[in-house]
Design a protein around this motif. Sequence first.
Motif, PDB file in Angstrom:
ATOM      1  N   PHE A 184       0.727  -1.073   0.019  1.00 18.51           N
ATOM      2  CA  PHE A 184      -0.064   0.101   0.061  1.00 18.51           C
ATOM      3  C   PHE A 184       0.901   1.141  -0.005  1.00 18.51           C
ATOM      4  O   PHE A 184       0.504   2.368  -0.477  1.00 18.51           O
ATOM      5  N   ALA A 185       2.008   1.197   0.657  1.00 21.62           N
ATOM      6  CA  ALA A 185       2.795   2.358   0.808  1.00 21.62           C
ATOM      7  C   ALA A 185       3.235   2.938  -0.824  1.00 21.62           C
ATOM      8  O   ALA A 185       3.334   3.980  -1.235  1.00 21.62           O
ATOM      9  N   VAL A 186       3.748   1.692  -1.400  1.00 26.33           N
ATOM     10  CA  VAL A 186       4.369   1.863  -2.862  1.00 26.33           C
ATOM     11  C   VAL A 186       3.064   2.391  -3.539  1.00 26.33           C
ATOM     12  O   VAL A 186       3.144   3.195  -4.299  1.00 26.33           O
ATOM     13  N   LEU A 187       1.721   1.676  -3.538  1.00 22.41           N
ATOM     14  CA  LEU A 187       0.769   2.102  -4.239  1.00 22.41           C
ATOM     15  C   LEU A 187       0.249   3.556  -4.069  1.00 22.41           C
ATOM     16  O   LEU A 187       0.092   4.377  -5.192  1.00 22.41           O
ATOM     17  N   ILE A 188       0.455   4.055  -2.834  1.00 21.56           N
ATOM     18  CA  ILE A 188       0.274   5.261  -2.761  1.00 21.56           C
ATOM     19  C   ILE A 188       1.408   6.362  -3.422  1.00 21.56           C
ATOM     20  O   ILE A 188       0.840   7.275  -3.807  1.00 21.56           O
ATOM     21  N   THR A 189       2.424   5.889  -3.203  1.00 22.10           N
ATOM     22  CA  THR A 189       3.565   6.637  -3.953  1.00 22.10           C
ATOM     23  C   THR A 189       3.287   6.789  -5.391  1.00 22.10           C
ATOM     24  O   THR A 189       3.361   7.922  -6.014  1.00 22.10           O
ATOM     25  N   MET A 190       2.769   6.103  -5.992  1.00 17.69           N
ATOM     26  CA  MET A 190       2.679   5.691  -7.598  1.00 17.69           C
ATOM     27  C   MET A 190       1.248   6.587  -7.835  1.00 17.69           C
ATOM     28  O   MET A 190       1.475   7.493  -8.828  1.00 17.69           O
ATOM     29  N   ILE A 191       0.566   6.481  -7.364  1.00 16.33           N
ATOM     30  CA  ILE A 191      -0.923   7.430  -7.514  1.00 16.33           C
ATOM     31  C   ILE A 191      -0.416   8.790  -7.249  1.00 16.33           C
ATOM     32  O   ILE A 191      -0.897   9.628  -8.059  1.00 16.33           O
ATOM     33  N   THR A 192       0.222   8.991  -6.218  1.00 18.86           N
ATOM     34  CA  THR A 192       0.772  10.662  -5.953  1.00 18.86           C
ATOM     35  C   THR A 192       1.328  11.016  -7.239  1.00 18.86           C
ATOM     36  O   THR A 192       1.243  12.115  -7.579  1.00 18.86           O
ATOM     37  N   MET A 193       2.559  10.226  -7.569  1.00 23.00           N
ATOM     38  CA  MET A 193       3.360  10.746  -8.765  1.00 23.00           C
ATOM     39  C   MET A 193       2.451  10.841  -9.830  1.00 23.00           C
ATOM     40  O   MET A 193       2.734  11.995 -10.757  1.00 23.00           O
ATOM     41  N   VAL A 194       1.597   9.985 -10.322  1.00 20.95           N
ATOM     42  CA  VAL A 194       1.003  10.232 -11.573  1.00 20.95           C
ATOM     43  C   VAL A 194      -0.266  11.312 -11.447  1.00 20.95           C
ATOM     44  O   VAL A 194       0.047  12.208 -12.283  1.00 20.95           O
ATOM     45  N   TYR A 195      -0.982  11.387 -10.574  1.00 24.40           N
ATOM     46  CA  TYR A 195      -2.041  12.441 -10.442  1.00 24.40           C
ATOM     47  C   TYR A 195      -1.771  13.614  -9.712  1.00 24.40           C
ATOM     48  O   TYR A 195      -2.689  14.416  -9.810  1.00 24.40           O
ATOM     49  N   ILE A 196      -0.936  13.437  -8.825  1.00 26.30           N
ATOM     50  CA  ILE A 196      -0.647  14.753  -7.918  1.00 26.30           C
ATOM     51  C   ILE A 196       0.481  15.447  -8.399  1.00 26.30           C
ATOM     52  O   ILE A 196       0.766  16.857  -8.516  1.00 26.30           O
ATOM     53  N   LYS A 197       1.753  14.791  -8.332  1.00 20.99           N
ATOM     54  CA  LYS A 197       3.142  15.375  -8.435  1.00 20.99           C
ATOM     55  C   LYS A 197       3.432  15.642 -10.065  1.00 20.99           C
ATOM     56  O   LYS A 197       3.891  16.783 -10.258  1.00 20.99           O
ATOM     57  N   PRO A 335       3.699  -1.938 -15.469  1.00 28.13           N
ATOM     58  CA  PRO A 335       4.074  -1.069 -14.244  1.00 28.13           C
ATOM     59  C   PRO A 335       5.594  -0.793 -14.040  1.00 28.13           C
ATOM     60  O   PRO A 335       5.788   0.425 -13.858  1.00 28.13           O
ATOM     61  N   PRO A 336       6.538  -1.535 -14.319  1.00 30.97           N
ATOM     62  CA  PRO A 336       7.933  -1.365 -14.323  1.00 30.97           C
ATOM     63  C   PRO A 336       8.228  -0.272 -15.244  1.00 30.97           C
ATOM     64  O   PRO A 336       8.940   0.603 -14.924  1.00 30.97           O
ATOM     65  N   ALA A 337       7.743  -0.356 -16.414  1.00 28.86           N
ATOM     66  CA  ALA A 337       8.150   0.574 -17.482  1.00 28.86           C
ATOM     67  C   ALA A 337       7.695   1.945 -17.143  1.00 28.86           C
ATOM     68  O   ALA A 337       8.464   2.973 -17.376  1.00 28.86           O
ATOM     69  N   VAL A 338       6.242   2.069 -16.741  1.00 28.60           N
ATOM     70  CA  VAL A 338       5.950   3.445 -16.046  1.00 28.60           C
ATOM     71  C   VAL A 338       6.708   3.864 -14.921  1.00 28.60           C
ATOM     72  O   VAL A 338       7.017   5.324 -15.275  1.00 28.60           O
ATOM     73  N   ALA A 339       6.826   3.102 -14.029  1.00 33.31           N
ATOM     74  CA  ALA A 339       7.401   3.638 -12.729  1.00 33.31           C
ATOM     75  C   ALA A 339       8.861   4.033 -13.082  1.00 33.31           C
ATOM     76  O   ALA A 339       9.493   5.231 -12.757  1.00 33.31           O
ATOM     77  N   ASN A 340       9.641   3.351 -14.161  1.00 33.24           N
ATOM     78  CA  ASN A 340      10.982   3.607 -14.556  1.00 33.24           C
ATOM     79  C   ASN A 340      10.882   4.786 -15.229  1.00 33.24           C
ATOM     80  O   ASN A 340      11.837   5.965 -14.985  1.00 33.24           O
ATOM     81  N   HIS A 341       9.964   5.266 -15.966  1.00 30.45           N
ATOM     82  CA  HIS A 341      10.058   6.407 -16.819  1.00 30.45           C
ATOM     83  C   HIS A 341       9.622   7.541 -16.022  1.00 30.45           C
ATOM     84  O   HIS A 341      10.147   8.705 -16.113  1.00 30.45           O
ATOM     85  N   LEU A 342       8.754   7.516 -14.814  1.00 33.95           N
ATOM     86  CA  LEU A 342       8.238   8.527 -14.068  1.00 33.95           C
ATOM     87  C   LEU A 342       9.362   8.862 -13.070  1.00 33.95           C
ATOM     88  O   LEU A 342       9.831  10.113 -12.670  1.00 33.95           O
ATOM     89  N   MET A 343      10.328   7.768 -12.352  1.00 37.87           N
ATOM     90  CA  MET A 343      11.150   8.027 -11.311  1.00 37.87           C
ATOM     91  C   MET A 343      12.350   7.425 -11.403  1.00 37.87           C
ATOM     92  O   MET A 343      13.146   7.296 -10.647  1.00 37.87           O
TER      93      MET A 343
END
Length: 639
Positions: A184-197, A335-343
């Motif tokens: 859940f901690a990682v989930l919240i990080t990912m949602i925050t990165m995409v839609y908030i940060k 998921p790994p492709a998008v996470a890698n692209h964002l962070m």
Amino acid sequence: SGPLFSVFTTILVYAEKYFRGSGSMTSEQFNTAGRMVKTGLTASVIVSQWTWAATLLQSSNVAWAYGVSGPFWYASGATIQILLFGVLAISLKKVAPSAHTVCEIANARWGKKAHLTFLFFAFCANIIVTSMLLLGGAATVNALTGMDYRLASFFIPWGVILYTSAGGLKATFLASYLHTVIIFAVLITMITMVYIKVYSSNQIYAFLDATVSKTSEECNAYYSDASGTTFYEEGKYACGPVPGNRDGSYLTMLSSDGLMFGIINIVGNFGTVFVDQSYWQSAIAARPSSAAKGYLLGGICWFAIPFSLATSLGLTSTALMLPITSGEAGSGLVPPAVANHLMGDTGAVLILIMLFMAIVSTGSAESIAVSSLVAYDIYREYINPDADGKKILLVSRIVIVLFGLFMGAFSIALYEIGLNLGWVYLFMGVVIGSAVIPLWNMMTWEKASGTGAVIAAWGGFIIGVTSWIIAAVIQSGSVSIDNLGTNEVMLTGNVIAIGSSGIIHFVYSMIYPQADFSFSELDDKIVLVENDMSGLGEAETDPVALTKAYKWITIRGWVLTIVLIIIWPLLSIPAGVFTESYFAFWVLVAIAWGFGAAITITILPLLEYSEEIGSVFAGIFSCCKSTEATKEVDEEADA
């Protein structure tokens, strides 16, 4: 991080045992966790067992393929089984509270033929779930670290073997809580990165609109190398209109492929919950008052994982038109492709950690499930009926190690045949769907026939597999792994397997009902190994309280099921293709659900177990103090 985490969990188990004085480990404790697990921990265990590698990876694959309908159908189509399994969990507490496995109940009620039949399907469920964990896990580890997938397939199970064989079911429950919190901690990080940060829902909306409005010339130009040579193939990359969706848009629930996936998802997941011993084991371990609430809360919190994660990472992959092929998406690499692209590397590491948590927690639940089936249903039933607790404990531990090694080899074999995570996920209902309705009837219908159940399970399996192969021949003219894996063909096999077995069992039981049987006698036929009555006292088996809990979960389970798979989709039809504000609201629901679930699942178990946690810390503290005091006495003596 894997081995370190496993060592940490093993230390936790021993700390709990040593400082709380949980006593020596009996085989009953090892396989049932004392039957006294509370609501919050039951819910977090359900979330963690139900969060497979597929939950994190396949849910984003269907978002990549079908748009907003993919994450919704993945989440709703796999939440309802948990809600409805709560009904069976209370039935189990009413009619067979002493049981260790689902097959033990089949044996006590219907005899040897039914026992062997459901043992076969239960093992199939365990093997399918574990192979999906390893297929998805090995592909992702390989993509992010370059480790050979064969090595990864063998390396991953060792994380599980270590603490599961040491601490049994209680260890998997403690580990599951930690895994769930980290996921859940990682989930919240990912949602925050995409839609908030990094982006907003309006930006993602605009990008998704732009993706589907591209012409084939623009797609060719976009997916080309430095020399201008295009590598674009229609259907292979996300570009241009989506076939089968209203106006070719990703932003609509009106998607024929999305709906087809939804139905396959619902049928397949009934198999992997109702036929999987690990869920029965959680029902056995929960105290009756917690079983119903734990399953309901677990189902509601779990919904957030595929829904929120894929609504953020899955949709972003198509919005940004990342060069992911359909094959890579099917292997779970969105998921790994998008996470890698964002962070960058941080994103890749976070997805790896999240994935490891999912694999280890489900893997440990599956290995305990297999060890219970072998220990109670094969070893005690057919090899050594007089086995004492020590022998059963030894067999349980040996099986956990052997199963881990076998699964490593098996997942490599699947990979070599050419099966990926997405294919196996769609296929699971064809194999085990036919056992679902007979097992439901076993727990809820006194007249259900044992012979009928055996005929229904095998008949449904044979009819399901045959119709699946025939559908591939009708659609494509030949049988190949790709032809067998299309949505229409998988849908046929899944629906016919579950439907035909239900009809066969119902008709047979109406003509030849089981005579001279009452649920009140069932528990007398199940033998405890040691006389460990924990969780089987009067308060836990009070029929009035159990009837109340049964009504409570039945009403809520069915109401939520109808809301999730009928009312919610119907309410989204008038929206057609989402407007910008409608999509913003959809995203808000995903974010709120994600945060709400994370807070609930993290805090509730801590509140419920505050006394136990306190006593462990008090034990550690007093142990440190006594060590210091001994040191001082020794120093004085030396002086």
